[in-house]
Design an enzyme around this catalytic site. Structure first.
Site, PDB file in Angstrom:
ATOM      1  N   GLY A   1       0.833  -1.200   0.000  1.00 19.28           N
ATOM      2  CA  GLY A   1       0.000   0.000   0.000  1.00 19.28           C
ATOM      3  C   GLY A   1       0.865   1.246   0.000  1.00 19.28           C
ATOM      4  N   CYS A   2       0.338   2.327  -0.581  1.00 22.91           N
ATOM      5  CA  CYS A   2       1.176   3.523  -0.750  1.00 22.91           C
ATOM      6  C   CYS A   2       1.553   4.145   0.589  1.00 22.91           C
ATOM      7  CB  CYS A   2       0.490   4.537  -1.659  1.00 22.91           C
ATOM      8  SG  CYS A   2      -1.177   5.001  -1.156  1.00 22.91           S
ATOM      9  N   ASN A   3       0.613   4.222   1.521  1.00 22.23           N
ATOM     10  CA  ASN A   3       0.946   4.732   2.844  1.00 22.23           C
ATOM     11  C   ASN A   3       1.863   3.748   3.574  1.00 22.23           C
ATOM     12  OD1 ASN A   3      -0.830   6.955   2.539  1.00 22.23           O
ATOM     13  ND2 ASN A   3      -2.562   5.692   3.174  1.00 22.23           N
ATOM     14  N   ALA A   4       1.541   2.470   3.407  1.00 18.47           N
ATOM     15  CA  ALA A   4       2.323   1.435   4.081  1.00 18.47           C
ATOM     16  C   ALA A   4       3.767   1.446   3.596  1.00 18.47           C
ATOM     17  CB  ALA A   4       1.678   0.077   3.847  1.00 18.47           C
TER      18      ALA A   4
ATOM     19  N   THR B   1       5.443   4.064   2.463  1.00 18.55           N
ATOM     20  CA  THR B   1       6.123   5.258   2.980  1.00 18.55           C
ATOM     21  C   THR B   1       6.553   5.051   4.424  1.00 18.55           C
ATOM     22  OG1 THR B   1       4.513   6.457   1.625  1.00 18.55           O
ATOM     23  CG2 THR B   1       5.972   7.769   2.986  1.00 18.55           C
TER      24      THR B   1
END
Lengths: 342, 342, 342, 342
Positions: free
Chosen positions: B148-151, B153
């Site tokens: 996931g994109c937040n994950a 980062t």
């Protein structure tokens, strides 16, 4: 074959865009970056978004050793550009992104830019850099003058129509919206986020925008008579992109087929199916220009809309396209980057 | 060697970004594009910004002949993705961009996503696609689950710190701002320009964001004990970019040197000089992640900030990076596009 | 009864906002506008959006005849403000919007602002202008120092919690996003639309933001011991608004009920129902502050989010609220303007 | 004297703007709010930015007891509006913000809106709501049809010029940029932040925008002959504001003096000094319209630019202005809110 490239004026937006494009260009290598106000700084200090690139430090342009340079991009402000270029080696291939060598008539230059030209002999030598229309002479040129971003957009719409005689030359209106990067990195109140975002305004209203000098020169030459258009730019709350809406007298079918014929083989100019008009969103970050034609409800009147990215096709991408020609490379080399959406 | 690529779910933002990246990839060629709701349409109809590309028409995924496909990207919504992937040829290499194969524990999947998993046997086979940390196993994987994109980062900040034992595992706070493309192309009121621009808000506050499932799984595995962080995402009025600000207990020097060591040889992860922090502006449109470390005024506390482009490094670029490994190509092939600034 | 008002520093954003508010205030009348760099200009020249108002021309502050002025707002930059205020009539009621009189300890002022204070005797006299907590003393004050916009937001969250003893004083983190008008009308590259829009970044990371001086002073005084929080501001691509996300140790129910009790009778501070968090969109252009409380998944930890408009409640609206008290008017007079959405 | 107000269609943007304006109106009190899709919800649920107001819950319009209502605003979509209004009490004063009663000719309505009109008898009764030009008849009207936002902007420029005979009636081009709130709260891909921000495009090109129905009706009536203008709207990446740029044939001095004379006593229409043009930033959130006139470099051609806020002066503010007249109040009551800048 790898070509050694220098960029003077590397700390502005068009400088950054040149570096961004050349970063993935197959045969260009940056050997020198000059920005006199930032001399001594690394690329990461000047443009953190380019920190991944292995590039030379910024120097003053006077420090550059041009002996090993194949081509130099000048991305300086106008007036400064002519002063610097006048001092560069006479054999150096140059693509100038400023306004300094666009106008062939010194009087026209002085009229639009307010100062006498300081490098008249080079002005005569310079080739106008609207690639699709000056391709052959650009190939052999030493000094190419990049077209203004608004001027390029308007010409992509109007040149074929004027040449083909399908529109009334005395009834051309060009209404245009330009993103804020077109104003460069200058510190002005109206360019602040707080003052620009969330609204829009016209500027240089009434026929006083400097790019009219280019329109007058080019359209009159094409038509063999004086052609003067009306032109109103607007400043829009977006960073990249020009949308030009042209109101012309002529039949939409003739306008459309003329544009389709003119750009049939062009890699970067796309004429949309009849009735469709483009969005700047669709060309952002790319060398493409999209053009659409619609018949107005009033018989004999046609609207043509064009979109391009002012920093890319309107400036730095166009400059690389010209450099490709000057250096014998494929015209599209390094320029097929797809637009960045959303 | 050219690899034949299919994309299922080609009409969303991550699909568009895959196409944009592959457009200039040296050895990938798109052979099939599927978007069941847009089947029959050309790329110019679905994504006008990609009209310059010579691409096959959209089809339904069931219509794809996979016999000639080397690798398939699935850019479908979660839940749909597992249902489709379960029906694809068992020998097909797949990079899934959805959340469906990120969580190894079926109970965790059901807890965070609300439905039982429909392809349990494939879940066991899937490899977690955070390239820098799963590189070796990704090379041999058949099915890779994009992070996931937040994950992603958060993990770029925290994984090395957890592994090295330089921070307190019970005192980790991750505050994050995400651009709106992270929410996909869904038609929701809060994603309208009129409602999102000119302001910001938190969402999924209190530890209910689904990417916490990934954090819990990965950090606990790394630490060999349960690690649960606090995580608050915010929705920002910009399209691309994630800025994560982590508050950790540990000495800034140790944190910095740990991150520098971890990413010294990574082509896409750049650790900034001490005291500098990144901006999402500097990574927009690219596969790069910038990380900065600052000591807080309170002794023993450190702030780490990371920036990446959610659509690129956080999703489609990461997917191509993994596909490069799975297909034996250079990991960075096609991914050195420079960020688009301004 | 109509009060005669002067504004010094009328050409900045907080000056404009003061004029905007007073334009519909029932009992304030602007008698003098000073902006030394714009002296001689009309309001329409300085702020075209205020051209409908019948206002005096800009003058230098030295030109103002204060004999007929009931209250003067000073919207000057810090340091300049103290120099000017030191020269104003000693009997004049003043609301200062700068940072110059917020810190009661001269050493603290010098530490955070870098210069010794030039009006120490007035610093002692000044009252801290966070209306909801200093209401009674503001009524009788001659010189009120407006709270910093970030400092106000954080205090609306934290003051009641510190006073009530429902949170751990050593574990307070305040993460904050601020719109760009908070930086004023200064010409800096990072405030340009081209550099700020479409992304975000942290700044003053590590406990060096000057508003920490206010937090330290106020929270320590409230707690009767030293309280030092962690505070990281971010610059967001929007013009107005602050969103503060506080991470505290304490039970969410106690936090919520404490805030509800503290603000039950406040006209401008609204505590949202449990589990809801605010958006800056909902307070833009108004004097309201919305606060929401959510329990974290980790027991004993709570997240509190507050939103206000930095120019209005965070600066000029707060100033008018204080002026209302100082002049014996209803505290909310002229301040019930509804937020401007979308 | 306080007037009891009902709003039907209160959950859209024009509904919200009506409530925002009436919140500080000296003599209007909202007694009923209808939004059939949100019936039963509080204002805080539908519009959190209005939570400070003490307002009735949303109901269905059928539930409203109109016996105590002095005036009803209808902010429904066109077609729905006529169906609802046909069922309202025949004595009720109504200001309709939709397009349903703007066109006096049923055939014109059907041509532009695609369906036969369902309340023909009321269409004949309705008064066109462009206040500055229909003021006297509005005072006595029972049903007033609000002007379209684009149509209002164009008419503020062109009506006085057509009436005075100072421009060529066959050579009028109106190029216009409109903020996205003009499209309402509808869930469409092109209205998403990710698709609209950072760019612009034309729409309804070629003379097919519905507001041309209003232009045709009004300009032809004024001129006593058929007048058909060219009109191209553009969608801009901002929420509020219309900027209209008109290209006319006529002398700039005559154009300017005509506009100055027409609006000399108007509280909301400001004609700028010669050579200046307005910005939408300067009217955002207000009932003002700014108009500027510039002579083109081509003799006999003039450019006129006008700016207003589509939601306020272009819709809800205009509606309140008309309601003030219909209820015998001062025309400007509640409408002197200053624009919100920055």
């Amino acid at each position: 074959m790898t070509h050694s490239i220098a960029i003077i004026g590397a700390s502005g937006y068009t400088g950054a865009e040149l570096i961004r494009i050349i970063a993935t260009h197959p045969s260009f290598e940056i050997k020198a970056l000059a920005a006199n106000s930032k001399a001594g700084q690394s690329i990461a200090q000047v443009f953190p978004h380019l920190r991944h690139l292995d590039l030379p430090k910024m120097v003053t342009w006077e420090e550059i050793d041009f002996s090993g340079i194949d081509l130099c991009f000048c991305a300086l402000p106008h007036k400064t550009s002519q002063e610097v270029i006048a001092q560069l080696p006479k054999s150096l291939k140059i693509v100038d992104l400023s306004a300094d060598f666009r106008l062939r008539d010194p009087a026209a230059y002085q009229k639009w830019y307010g100062n006498p030209h300081a490098a008249l002999e080079m002005q005569a030598e310079a080739v106008y850099g609207l690639t699709e229309f000056y391709r052959d002479v650009i190939r052999g040129a030493r000094l190419v003058a990049g077209t203004g971003c608004n001027a390029a957009t308007g010409q992509y719409i109007l040149r074929p129509l004027i040449s083909a005689g399908v529109i009334d030359l005395d009834e051309i209106i060009l209404d245009l919206q330009c993103g804020v990067s077109g104003a460069g990195r200058s510190l002005k109140e109206n360019l602040l986020h707080a003052e620009l975002s969330e609204g829009t305004n016209a500027y240089s209203v009434g026929g006083v925008h400097r790019h009219l000098g280019e329109f007058d020169q080019e359209f009159s030459a094409l038509a063999g008579r004086e052609v003067k258009i009306q032109f109103t730019p607007h400043l829009g709350p977006f960073n990249r992109g020009i949308l030009a809406t042209a109101y012309v007298r002529g039949e939409a079918d003739a306008v459309l087929s003329t544009l389709q014929a003119a750009y049939a083989d062009e890699p970067f100019i796309h004429v949309l199916p009849k009735g469709q008009t483009p969005s700047t969103h669709d060309v952002r970050g790319s060398n493409f220009c999209h053009i659409g034609v619609v018949a107005d409800r009033l018989p004999g009147r046609t609207i043509v809309v064009a979109a391009l990215d002012n920093l890319f096709k309107g400036s730095s991408g166009q400059a690389v396209q010209n450099a490709n020609l000057m250096l014998g490379e494929d015209e599209a080399a390094g320029l097929m980057l797809a637009p960045c959406f959303p």
